[in-house]
Design a protein around this motif. Sequence first.
Motif, PDB file in Angstrom:
ATOM      1  N   ILE A  98       0.838  -1.203   0.000  1.00 35.45           N
ATOM      2  CA  ILE A  98       0.000   0.000   0.000  1.00 35.45           C
ATOM      3  C   ILE A  98       0.871   1.251   0.000  1.00 35.45           C
ATOM      4  N   THR A  99       1.985   1.210   0.738  1.00 35.54           N
ATOM      5  CA  THR A  99       2.939   2.331   0.733  1.00 35.54           C
ATOM      6  C   THR A  99       3.497   2.551  -0.663  1.00 35.54           C
ATOM      7  N   SER A 100       3.898   1.459  -1.309  1.00 31.10           N
ATOM      8  CA  SER A 100       4.454   1.559  -2.664  1.00 31.10           C
ATOM      9  C   SER A 100       3.408   2.053  -3.656  1.00 31.10           C
ATOM     10  N   ASN A 101       2.149   1.663  -3.458  1.00 34.84           N
ATOM     11  CA  ASN A 101       1.071   2.102  -4.347  1.00 34.84           C
ATOM     12  C   ASN A 101       0.861   3.612  -4.266  1.00 34.84           C
ATOM     13  N   VAL A 102       0.860   4.140  -3.036  1.00 31.89           N
ATOM     14  CA  VAL A 102       0.665   5.578  -2.839  1.00 31.89           C
ATOM     15  C   VAL A 102       1.809   6.365  -3.490  1.00 31.89           C
ATOM     16  N   ILE A 103       3.048   5.915  -3.237  1.00 27.38           N
ATOM     17  CA  ILE A 103       4.212   6.575  -3.849  1.00 27.38           C
ATOM     18  C   ILE A 103       4.191   6.389  -5.359  1.00 27.38           C
ATOM     19  N   GLY A 104       3.792   5.178  -5.797  1.00 29.44           N
ATOM     20  CA  GLY A 104       3.746   4.858  -7.226  1.00 29.44           C
ATOM     21  C   GLY A 104       2.766   5.724  -7.991  1.00 29.44           C
ATOM     22  N   ILE A 105       1.654   6.058  -7.372  1.00 28.36           N
ATOM     23  CA  ILE A 105       0.665   6.924  -8.029  1.00 28.36           C
ATOM     24  C   ILE A 105       1.278   8.283  -8.342  1.00 28.36           C
ATOM     25  N   VAL A 106       2.039   8.814  -7.375  1.00 26.62           N
ATOM     26  CA  VAL A 106       2.719  10.102  -7.592  1.00 26.62           C
ATOM     27  C   VAL A 106       3.784   9.961  -8.674  1.00 26.62           C
ATOM     28  N   MET A 107       4.587   8.890  -8.582  1.00 32.76           N
ATOM     29  CA  MET A 107       5.682   8.684  -9.526  1.00 32.76           C
ATOM     30  C   MET A 107       5.183   8.487 -10.950  1.00 32.76           C
ATOM     31  N   TYR A 108       4.160   7.648 -11.123  1.00 34.64           N
ATOM     32  CA  TYR A 108       3.670   7.364 -12.472  1.00 34.64           C
ATOM     33  C   TYR A 108       2.842   8.506 -13.052  1.00 34.64           C
ATOM     34  N   THR A 109       2.340   9.377 -12.196  1.00 38.98           N
ATOM     35  CA  THR A 109       1.690  10.590 -12.697  1.00 38.98           C
ATOM     36  C   THR A 109       2.727  11.473 -13.388  1.00 38.98           C
ATOM     37  N   ILE A 110       3.881  11.619 -12.735  1.00 35.68           N
ATOM     38  CA  ILE A 110       4.975  12.416 -13.311  1.00 35.68           C
ATOM     39  C   ILE A 110       5.523  11.742 -14.567  1.00 35.68           C
ATOM     40  N   LEU A 111       5.702  10.410 -14.510  1.00 32.11           N
ATOM     41  CA  LEU A 111       6.219   9.671 -15.663  1.00 32.11           C
ATOM     42  C   LEU A 111       5.250   9.722 -16.846  1.00 32.11           C
ATOM     43  N   THR A 112       3.949   9.743 -16.558  1.00 29.13           N
ATOM     44  CA  THR A 112       2.948   9.834 -17.624  1.00 29.13           C
ATOM     45  C   THR A 112       3.019  11.191 -18.312  1.00 29.13           C
ATOM     46  N   ILE A 113       3.298  12.233 -17.526  1.00 22.71           N
ATOM     47  CA  ILE A 113       3.488  13.564 -18.102  1.00 22.71           C
ATOM     48  C   ILE A 113       4.716  13.568 -19.012  1.00 22.71           C
ATOM     49  N   GLN A 114       5.764  12.805 -18.603  1.00 21.88           N
ATOM     50  CA  GLN A 114       6.984  12.697 -19.404  1.00 21.88           C
ATOM     51  C   GLN A 114       6.758  11.844 -20.642  1.00 21.88           C
ATOM     52  N   ASN A 115       5.961  10.784 -20.475  1.00 19.69           N
ATOM     53  CA  ASN A 115       5.710   9.855 -21.579  1.00 19.69           C
ATOM     54  C   ASN A 115       4.324   9.232 -21.393  1.00 19.69           C
ATOM     55  N   ILE A 116       3.397   9.510 -22.297  1.00 21.21           N
ATOM     56  CA  ILE A 116       2.010   9.080 -22.180  1.00 21.21           C
ATOM     57  C   ILE A 116       1.868   7.560 -22.131  1.00 21.21           C
ATOM     58  N   ASN A 117       2.891   6.819 -22.595  1.00 26.74           N
ATOM     59  CA  ASN A 117       2.824   5.362 -22.584  1.00 26.74           C
ATOM     60  C   ASN A 117       2.808   4.784 -21.167  1.00 26.74           C
ATOM     61  N   ASN A 118       3.116   5.639 -20.179  1.00 27.19           N
ATOM     62  CA  ASN A 118       3.080   5.192 -18.786  1.00 27.19           C
ATOM     63  C   ASN A 118       1.678   5.243 -18.189  1.00 27.19           C
ATOM     64  N   LEU A 119       0.701   5.696 -18.974  1.00 30.05           N
ATOM     65  CA  LEU A 119      -0.655   5.839 -18.470  1.00 30.05           C
ATOM     66  C   LEU A 119      -1.225   4.533 -17.887  1.00 30.05           C
ATOM     67  N   PRO A 120      -1.014   3.375 -18.551  1.00 30.07           N
ATOM     68  CA  PRO A 120      -1.531   2.124 -17.961  1.00 30.07           C
ATOM     69  C   PRO A 120      -0.961   1.861 -16.568  1.00 30.07           C
ATOM     70  N   PHE A 121       0.335   2.190 -16.381  1.00 33.00           N
ATOM     71  CA  PHE A 121       0.951   1.994 -15.071  1.00 33.00           C
ATOM     72  C   PHE A 121       0.247   2.836 -14.007  1.00 33.00           C
ATOM     73  N   LEU A 122      -0.123   4.065 -14.371  1.00 30.07           N
ATOM     74  CA  LEU A 122      -0.791   4.952 -13.421  1.00 30.07           C
ATOM     75  C   LEU A 122      -2.143   4.383 -13.009  1.00 30.07           C
ATOM     76  N   PHE A 123      -2.948   4.009 -14.004  1.00 29.41           N
ATOM     77  CA  PHE A 123      -4.262   3.451 -13.707  1.00 29.41           C
ATOM     78  C   PHE A 123      -4.142   2.137 -12.931  1.00 29.41           C
ATOM     79  N   THR A 124      -3.169   1.323 -13.355  1.00 32.71           N
ATOM     80  CA  THR A 124      -2.975   0.031 -12.704  1.00 32.71           C
ATOM     81  C   THR A 124      -2.569   0.205 -11.248  1.00 32.71           C
ATOM     82  N   THR A 125      -1.701   1.181 -10.975  1.00 36.33           N
ATOM     83  CA  THR A 125      -1.249   1.422  -9.601  1.00 36.33           C
ATOM     84  C   THR A 125      -2.404   1.866  -8.710  1.00 36.33           C
ATOM     85  N   ILE A 126      -3.310   2.672  -9.266  1.00 36.30           N
ATOM     86  CA  ILE A 126      -4.501   3.088  -8.512  1.00 36.30           C
ATOM     87  C   ILE A 126      -5.350   1.858  -8.170  1.00 36.30           C
TER      88      ILE A 126
END
Length: 259
Positions: A183-211
């Motif tokens: 759960i800790t990694s998920n919360v941090i991951g949501i923040v991280m993959y939000t930034i990564l998605t802004i850098q590269n839209i292909n990370n969008l599945p990771f963001l949704f998946t982490t949520i």
Amino acid sequence: MEKQKLNFKNLIKENLMYIIIFILDLILICVNRAINGFENILWISDLSSFFGILNVIFTAKHTIFGLIFNLISTIFISVTSIYQKLWLNAVCCIFISAPSLLIGIIKWHKNEKSGNGQNLNTLSKKSRIFVFISFIIISIISLLILKYFNGNLYYLDAFYSISCVYGILLCSFAFIDQFKYFITSNVIGIVMYTILTIQNINNLPFLFTTIIYLIVNIMGCINWIKIKKNIENNTTESKELKNELSTTQNENQVSLKNI
């Protein structure tokens, strides 16, 4: 035939939330890939997301398939991590998570085959404190190392990767405490993959998946706690039954002696 239909309906009813979550994630993956195509290697992240969702669902249901799907997902995560220069996450996946999950699968299978053990453990109070302190120390050391090597999002990567590793290590040995770190990694991951998605839209599945990971891991934690309580209650009832039988036998022996 009617009994089979009833069992199927009960199965759907009991797992309805998990089925909805899986279908939702599958739709998100397909839509994202339809928009972005397969030109970028990060389409592999879709496979990681797919098996990752299966991992958290089957882990929440307390089955060996959670470990199996986790191992497959970890392999794909290591590839995407290397591509995005998330070095710590890649190293942790290849050299710690994958071997630990393999050991966990073997151990879980042996327990199921032999009938020994419930494949559900809990850390003692001292162990929990030790694990938490070591987690903080290792995360900070990792952060400093990643900063030195100019790692991408090193301040998030460090705590995210180490919390994932701790979760997987605890998961491999069926400790219920795994969910705290997942759960800790998920919360941090949501923040991280939000930034990564802004850098590269292909990370969008990771963001949704982490949520979705976060939601299912909370559900999994609740389910494991229920299973643990049931095991404890059954153990208590079994001990009480043995004591009653033992008392009855002793009383019978005394009666026979008196006769």
